[in-house]
Scaffold this motif. Structure first.
Motif, PDB file in Angstrom:
ATOM      1  N   HIS A  23      32.945  -5.715  16.564  1.00 55.34           N
ATOM      2  CA  HIS A  23      32.550  -4.603  15.705  1.00 55.34           C
ATOM      3  C   HIS A  23      33.400  -4.582  14.442  1.00 55.34           C
ATOM      4  CE1 HIS A  23      30.409  -3.502  19.317  1.00 55.34           C
ATOM      5  NE2 HIS A  23      31.556  -3.509  19.988  1.00 55.34           N
ATOM      6  N   GLY A  24      32.766  -4.213  13.332  1.00 58.35           N
ATOM      7  CA  GLY A  24      33.477  -4.161  12.058  1.00 58.35           C
ATOM      8  C   GLY A  24      34.011  -5.502  11.621  1.00 58.35           C
ATOM      9  N   GLY A  25      33.397  -6.565  12.087  1.00 62.32           N
ATOM     10  CA  GLY A  25      34.005  -7.889  11.977  1.00 62.32           C
ATOM     11  C   GLY A  25      33.589  -8.702  10.773  1.00 62.32           C
ATOM     12  N   GLY A  26      34.069  -9.932  10.768  1.00 62.36           N
ATOM     13  CA  GLY A  26      33.749 -10.907   9.742  1.00 62.36           C
ATOM     14  C   GLY A  26      33.611 -12.277  10.355  1.00 62.36           C
ATOM     15  N   VAL A  27      33.011 -13.199   9.620  1.00 62.17           N
ATOM     16  CA  VAL A  27      32.706 -14.539  10.126  1.00 62.17           C
ATOM     17  C   VAL A  27      33.321 -15.580   9.212  1.00 62.17           C
ATOM     18  CG1 VAL A  27      30.860 -16.160  10.712  1.00 62.17           C
ATOM     19  CG2 VAL A  27      30.560 -13.714  11.157  1.00 62.17           C
TER      20      VAL A  27
ATOM     21  N   GLU B 232      54.174  -2.232  17.615  1.00 60.87           N
ATOM     22  CA  GLU B 232      53.432  -1.170  16.942  1.00 60.87           C
ATOM     23  C   GLU B 232      51.938  -1.206  17.238  1.00 60.87           C
ATOM     24  OE1 GLU B 232      53.992  -1.267  12.731  1.00 60.87           O
ATOM     25  OE2 GLU B 232      52.365  -2.677  12.404  1.00 60.87           O
ATOM     26  N   LEU B 233      51.475  -2.252  17.919  1.00 64.36           N
ATOM     27  CA  LEU B 233      50.072  -2.332  18.302  1.00 64.36           C
ATOM     28  C   LEU B 233      49.818  -1.735  19.681  1.00 64.36           C
ATOM     29  CD1 LEU B 233      49.137  -5.906  17.042  1.00 64.36           C
ATOM     30  CD2 LEU B 233      48.732  -3.714  15.915  1.00 64.36           C
ATOM     31  N   ASN B 234      50.884  -1.347  20.381  1.00 63.12           N
ATOM     32  CA  ASN B 234      50.717  -0.831  21.733  1.00 63.12           C
ATOM     33  C   ASN B 234      49.894   0.456  21.748  1.00 63.12           C
ATOM     34  OD1 ASN B 234      51.238  -0.939  24.591  1.00 63.12           O
ATOM     35  ND2 ASN B 234      52.615   0.794  24.291  1.00 63.12           N
ATOM     36  N   VAL B 235      50.099   1.311  20.756  1.00 56.28           N
ATOM     37  CA  VAL B 235      49.245   2.489  20.563  1.00 56.28           C
ATOM     38  C   VAL B 235      48.819   2.470  19.101  1.00 56.28           C
ATOM     39  CG1 VAL B 235      49.042   4.979  20.672  1.00 56.28           C
ATOM     40  CG2 VAL B 235      50.483   3.791  22.329  1.00 56.28           C
ATOM     41  N   ALA B 236      47.584   2.051  18.870  1.00 60.31           N
ATOM     42  CA  ALA B 236      47.151   1.842  17.485  1.00 60.31           C
ATOM     43  C   ALA B 236      45.638   1.830  17.407  1.00 60.31           C
ATOM     44  CB  ALA B 236      47.703   0.522  16.959  1.00 60.31           C
ATOM     45  N   ASN B 237      45.144   1.899  16.209  1.00 59.13           N
ATOM     46  CA  ASN B 237      43.771   1.541  15.888  1.00 59.13           C
ATOM     47  C   ASN B 237      43.819   0.365  14.920  1.00 59.13           C
ATOM     48  OD1 ASN B 237      42.183   3.257  17.381  1.00 59.13           O
ATOM     49  ND2 ASN B 237      42.028   4.827  15.800  1.00 59.13           N
ATOM     50  N   ILE B 238      43.060  -0.658  15.222  1.00 57.27           N
ATOM     51  CA  ILE B 238      42.900  -1.800  14.322  1.00 57.27           C
ATOM     52  C   ILE B 238      41.420  -1.900  14.002  1.00 57.27           C
ATOM     53  CG2 ILE B 238      42.952  -4.315  14.149  1.00 57.27           C
ATOM     54  CD1 ILE B 238      45.682  -3.065  13.773  1.00 57.27           C
ATOM     55  N   GLU B 239      41.107  -1.866  12.708  1.00 61.00           N
ATOM     56  CA  GLU B 239      39.715  -1.854  12.292  1.00 61.00           C
ATOM     57  C   GLU B 239      39.433  -2.962  11.280  1.00 61.00           C
ATOM     58  OE1 GLU B 239      38.873   2.060  10.816  1.00 61.00           O
ATOM     59  OE2 GLU B 239      39.062   2.986  12.801  1.00 61.00           O
ATOM     60  N   ARG B 240      38.183  -3.429  11.297  1.00 63.60           N
ATOM     61  CA  ARG B 240      37.630  -4.350  10.298  1.00 63.60           C
ATOM     62  C   ARG B 240      38.492  -5.598  10.061  1.00 63.60           C
ATOM     63  NH1 ARG B 240      33.236  -2.474   7.655  1.00 63.60           N
ATOM     64  NH2 ARG B 240      32.614  -0.409   8.379  1.00 63.60           N
ATOM     65  N   PRO B 241      38.831  -6.338  11.106  1.00 64.50           N
ATOM     66  CA  PRO B 241      39.604  -7.567  10.887  1.00 64.50           C
ATOM     67  C   PRO B 241      38.777  -8.621  10.157  1.00 64.50           C
ATOM     68  CG  PRO B 241      38.848  -7.457  13.154  1.00 64.50           C
ATOM     69  CD  PRO B 241      38.506  -6.130  12.525  1.00 64.50           C
ATOM     70  N   LYS B 242      39.398  -9.281   9.183  1.00 65.23           N
ATOM     71  CA  LYS B 242      38.767 -10.358   8.420  1.00 65.23           C
ATOM     72  C   LYS B 242      39.748 -11.524   8.355  1.00 65.23           C
ATOM     73  CE  LYS B 242      35.178  -7.757   7.291  1.00 65.23           C
ATOM     74  NZ  LYS B 242      35.504  -6.600   8.119  1.00 65.23           N
ATOM     75  N   VAL B 243      39.236 -12.742   8.432  1.00 64.99           N
ATOM     76  CA  VAL B 243      40.075 -13.945   8.465  1.00 64.99           C
ATOM     77  C   VAL B 243      39.625 -14.901   7.370  1.00 64.99           C
ATOM     78  CG1 VAL B 243      40.797 -15.930   9.836  1.00 64.99           C
ATOM     79  CG2 VAL B 243      40.533 -13.700  10.931  1.00 64.99           C
ATOM     80  N   ILE B 244      40.586 -15.471   6.636  1.00 66.86           N
ATOM     81  CA  ILE B 244      40.331 -16.542   5.677  1.00 66.86           C
ATOM     82  C   ILE B 244      41.324 -17.672   5.927  1.00 66.86           C
ATOM     83  CG2 ILE B 244      39.258 -15.141   3.878  1.00 66.86           C
ATOM     84  CD1 ILE B 244      41.924 -14.976   2.469  1.00 66.86           C
TER      85      ILE B 244
END
Length: 483
Positions: free
Chosen positions: A55-59, A107-119
């Protein structure tokens, strides 16, 4: 004495062995399949039968594979992982692994991570991921976060989170690699602004602010791509989980001048929000594929219940784009051709065999939980239903009048459970099988296996419609007529 084998036969045998060895040695998945079909408004399944959570991803395309990165959330919608899948045809997705997890950094133990994009950074040989990071309870942090890996689907090393240039809020985010120069675009100032940044040469930080070209425009969900000599930036308004009108701007250069905003698609972007635009380059053409999320939060569901909407983008001119709804699309990654399929379904009246009356939303209501009963046909939009493909041989029945779905209330599996209309979502209690039975049809609910039933086989106006164990009664038999 064994007779000599003719030289030509020896050469042919050697050639055959070489071809056989080459076929055995060729890596799996390098050959492109023929055109495939993707059904819109559904949850995709991976090759193991599990739901795809990107979800919210990239290709990103690497070699023959497209790698799809996206959000994978816990039931409370907090961060679980960034998951990655790969495919050669954009239809059959193989789950590779969770490349970033809660254990990747404290810091990722309790977090929201949204819209990851990779280049990919060709100079450093590393794959670099940017994402929007929050604290897991609210949206007060508004930080960008960065991770990188030596391989596209390996463990990503988390490099931390920050506000760009030490001062700017950063929420919905995307990346664009412009022939080796990388840019990050993110929503800032409580989503009022969209800022474009140039990244450092290693892609791990922000170098400079290119500009704030749309001050106080209140846009989010950016997706940038280039076609010909024109850069396009596709965005949504900021309405939480609820869909809205997508708009785009164009420019001859990332540094501008950028145009104002132009509407594209319908008023809800076909009940989706932009996530990414993927160029599909093949032997015949390059197509541009809109990747959108139909967020489950719009109907009170969890992020991992969200669905996908993929549509071909067309271009009326060099500096304009268009989106049209299709229930399905076909994709041929070998040729690059992406096209709409499954032309939009007509609307039907659905008539009960025993009474000759039709399925009707009472008082032409557009509200959630509005009652569904039988009434004589009058041609109203509250008596017209569209059969939308939900995959697996099931359909959503969508009211022309309200745009809402025929729904078994509260997802009940009990006999006599009420039938209502409700905002369309991903629930199996809104999915129906159209099953032939002696010249008529039953409508069977996917979640319960029970039939749409007129209570007590009544022939009266306003008789209630519920679900009930299928029994062959004529009050459970229906026809549909295009209207």
């Amino acid at each position: 004495m064994t007779p000599a084998v003719p030289i030509v036969r020896v050469r042919r045998a050697i050639a055959a062995l070489i071809l056989l060895a080459a076929a055995i040695a060729a890596p799996a998945g390098t050959a492109h399949a023929a055109a495939v079909t993707v059904t819109n408004g559904t949850q995709f399944l991976d090759t193991g039968g599990a739901v795809v959570h990107a979800h919210g991803g990239g290709v990103l395309k690497v070699g023959d594979y497209y790698y799809w990165f996206g959000e994978n959330r816990n039931p409370d919608n907090t961060f679980r992982a960034v998951s990655v899948y790969r495919s050669t045809d954009l239809s059959r997705w193989e789950f590779r692994r969770d490349v970033l997890t809660r254990s990747s950094a404290a810091e990722l133990n309790v977090a929201n991570i949204e819209r990851p994009k990779v280049i990919y950074n060709a100079a450093t040989g590393r794959y670099v991921m940017w994402m929007h990071k929050e604290n897991g309870s609210d949206y007060g942090q508004a930080r960008a976060a960065v991770a990188s890996s030596a391989t596209v689907d390996g463990d990503y090393t988390y490099h931390g989170s920050f506000r760009p240039l030490g001062q700017y809020m950063s929420r919905d985010i995307t990346l664009y690699n412009d022939n080796g120069t990388a840019y990050m675009i993110s929503a800032a100032d409580e989503n009022r602004d969209l800022l474009i940044y140039r990244l450092t040469s290693d892609y791990l930080n922000v170098s400079t602010l290119v500009g704030n070209f749309w001050n106080d425009a209140v846009r989010e969900a950016p997706a940038m791509f280039k076609r010909g000599n024109t850069y396009f930036l596709l965005t949504s308004a900021a309405t939480g989980w609820n869909p809205n009108q997508a708009r785009y701007a164009t420019a001859p250069s990332i540094s501008g001048p950028w145009t104002g905003w132009t509407n594209v698609g319908d008023g809800t972007t076909f009940n989706s929000q932009p996530a990414y635009v993927l160029p599909v380059q093949g032997s015949s053409t390059t197509s541009y594929l809109y990747l959108g999320d139909r967020w489950a939060g719009a109907w009170g569901g969890r992020v991992n219940d969200s669905q996908y909407v993929w549509l071909p983008i067309t271009f009326p001119s060099e500096t304009s784009m268009s989106l049209t709804w299709y229930p399905q699309i076909t994709i041929d990654t070998a040729t690059g051709v992406v096209a709409g399929a499954g032309s939009t379904s007509p609307y039907h009246r659905i008539t009960a065999r025993h009474s000759g009356k039709v399925i009707d939303v009472v008082n032409a209501s557009t509200a959630n939980n509005a009652e569904v009963k039988q009434y004589p046909w009058n041609g109203g939009g509250n008596q017209k239903w569209q059969f939308q493909d939900a995959g697996g041989g099931y359909y959503r029945l969508v009211s022309q009048n309200s745009g809402k779905c025929l729904d078994v209330a509260n997802g009940s599996t009990a006999d006599g459970a009420n039938i209502i209309q409700y905002t369309c979502g991903g629930g199996a209690n809104q999915q129906w099988q159209w099953v032939a039975t002696g010249g008529y049809y039953q409508l069977r609910a996917r979640h319960s296996g029970k039939c749409l039933d007129v209570v007590d086989a009544s022939t009266a106006d306003g008789a209630d419609i519920t679900q009930y164990t299928c029994n062959g009664g004529t009050n459970q038999q229906w026809t549909r007529t295009e209207s």
